[in-house]
Design an enzyme around this catalytic site. Sequence first.
Site, PDB file in Angstrom:
ATOM      1  N   ASP A  84      15.476 -21.872 -26.698  1.00 46.13           N
ATOM      2  CA  ASP A  84      15.135 -20.628 -25.768  1.00 46.13           C
ATOM      3  C   ASP A  84      16.597 -21.010 -25.058  1.00 46.13           C
ATOM      4  O   ASP A  84      16.759 -19.979 -24.184  1.00 46.13           O
ATOM      5  CB  ASP A  84      14.186 -21.046 -24.727  1.00 46.13           C
ATOM      6  CG  ASP A  84      13.897 -22.266 -24.000  1.00 46.13           C
ATOM      7  OD1 ASP A  84      14.204 -23.305 -24.888  1.00 46.13           O
ATOM      8  OD2 ASP A  84      13.578 -22.396 -23.092  1.00 46.13           O
ATOM      9  N   HIS A  85      17.622 -22.074 -25.220  1.00 43.92           N
ATOM     10  CA  HIS A  85      18.893 -22.060 -24.769  1.00 43.92           C
ATOM     11  C   HIS A  85      19.834 -21.667 -25.549  1.00 43.92           C
ATOM     12  O   HIS A  85      21.137 -21.793 -24.993  1.00 43.92           O
ATOM     13  CB  HIS A  85      18.838 -23.380 -23.941  1.00 43.92           C
ATOM     14  CG  HIS A  85      17.879 -23.706 -23.014  1.00 43.92           C
ATOM     15  ND1 HIS A  85      18.091 -23.486 -21.424  1.00 43.92           N
ATOM     16  CD2 HIS A  85      16.409 -23.900 -22.831  1.00 43.92           C
ATOM     17  CE1 HIS A  85      17.196 -23.690 -20.868  1.00 43.92           C
ATOM     18  NE2 HIS A  85      16.230 -24.009 -21.632  1.00 43.92           N
ATOM     19  N   HIS A 134      17.458 -27.105 -27.159  1.00 42.71           N
ATOM     20  CA  HIS A 134      16.085 -26.214 -27.543  1.00 42.71           C
ATOM     21  C   HIS A 134      16.466 -24.983 -27.510  1.00 42.71           C
ATOM     22  O   HIS A 134      17.206 -24.149 -27.033  1.00 42.71           O
ATOM     23  CB  HIS A 134      15.165 -26.464 -26.272  1.00 42.71           C
ATOM     24  CG  HIS A 134      14.365 -27.632 -26.247  1.00 42.71           C
ATOM     25  ND1 HIS A 134      13.918 -28.324 -25.020  1.00 42.71           N
ATOM     26  CD2 HIS A 134      14.298 -28.706 -27.349  1.00 42.71           C
ATOM     27  CE1 HIS A 134      13.158 -29.586 -25.545  1.00 42.71           C
ATOM     28  NE2 HIS A 134      13.672 -29.878 -26.574  1.00 42.71           N
ATOM     29  N   HIS A 158      21.191 -27.891 -23.223  1.00 35.78           N
ATOM     30  CA  HIS A 158      20.521 -28.845 -24.235  1.00 35.78           C
ATOM     31  C   HIS A 158      20.167 -27.845 -25.417  1.00 35.78           C
ATOM     32  O   HIS A 158      20.277 -26.729 -25.501  1.00 35.78           O
ATOM     33  CB  HIS A 158      19.385 -29.506 -23.614  1.00 35.78           C
ATOM     34  CG  HIS A 158      18.252 -28.494 -23.251  1.00 35.78           C
ATOM     35  ND1 HIS A 158      18.241 -27.558 -22.329  1.00 35.78           N
ATOM     36  CD2 HIS A 158      16.897 -28.260 -23.683  1.00 35.78           C
ATOM     37  CE1 HIS A 158      17.187 -26.835 -21.956  1.00 35.78           C
ATOM     38  NE2 HIS A 158      16.300 -27.581 -22.854  1.00 35.78           N
ATOM     39  N   ASP A 166      16.426 -27.515 -17.494  1.00 36.65           N
ATOM     40  CA  ASP A 166      15.459 -28.109 -17.630  1.00 36.65           C
ATOM     41  C   ASP A 166      15.445 -29.554 -17.350  1.00 36.65           C
ATOM     42  O   ASP A 166      16.175 -30.259 -17.911  1.00 36.65           O
ATOM     43  CB  ASP A 166      14.846 -28.099 -19.388  1.00 36.65           C
ATOM     44  CG  ASP A 166      14.639 -26.712 -19.776  1.00 36.65           C
ATOM     45  OD1 ASP A 166      15.153 -25.649 -19.094  1.00 36.65           O
ATOM     46  OD2 ASP A 166      14.067 -26.677 -20.725  1.00 36.65           O
TER      47      ASP A 166
END
Length: 307
Positions: free
Chosen positions: A68-69, A66, A64, A215
């Site tokens: 941090d990914h 976000h 996804h 997540d």
Amino acid sequence: MGSMFKVHILGCSSATPTRRHTPSCQIVDYRGNLMMVDCGEGAQRQMRIQGLKFSRLRHIFISHLHGDHIFGLPGLLSTMALHEKGGRLTIHTFAEGIQLLKPMMDFFCGETPFEIEWSEVRPGERYTIVDMPSLSVETIPLDHRVPCTGYLFREKPKERHLNGELARFFNIPVRDLAAIKAGADWVRPETGEVIANARLTTPADPSLAYAYCSDTRPSDKVVDAVSGVNLLYHEATYGDDNKELAWPRGHSTAREAGEIARRAGVDRLVIGHYSKRYRDERILVEQAAEAFGGEVIAANEGMIIDV
């Protein structure tokens, strides 16, 4: 001989890097072909530390959009370009991710010595996104605050083992061996006698499967998709002490991850995506194990797990 199907943990924190952990990133190593799942900050450094060759990286699967990914992607591709990796690298992400990331990669990495191919991931669907001769990669719909997809790496059925001594005894032609290993009986041409496959072969090795569930809130769709897999990675951002934070933020507790693993009947569970609140993951492992009833592994950078 080492395992031909294993997972390298490059990062397992949530949201931000900490002193102990870096953001989400894994490498699935299948017979020497490397596939990255998520690309948190510092991914290229973790690959160097673990001795993983950039030249063998074939796919990057983004769960996804976000930070941090995905924030590790520009640095990783820049480093790979400097190392003169050749061939093709396919990046799998949502349409919005392609619109966001492709111009950035074109700007910073426009002269890469390797081809970058962009593959659009369809959110909320379950389908085969990559089909290799002996392995498929399927999507897993997840339940997060934004469109989010997990990935299931599944070996295809393997051939039965041929009894070479009997094959020579019956003087079976080489052209017939593939069909026999696929399960066919064999007919002696001179007599018409049927030689049962069970006499000529022994059962194939079991096919293995690894599921990566980033997540997500606890989801029945995840249970269905990962049913019976050998190894499940499921996020466990919070413990029981912060369970009221999990649902509104689109996450699971360690206990909920264990419950998902139990309901899906998986062999082993790996937890990760830890909140920075936790300086010791043992409490999360204990809570997941109470719900799961099986082996729970706490992801940690540098860890290599056989599927």
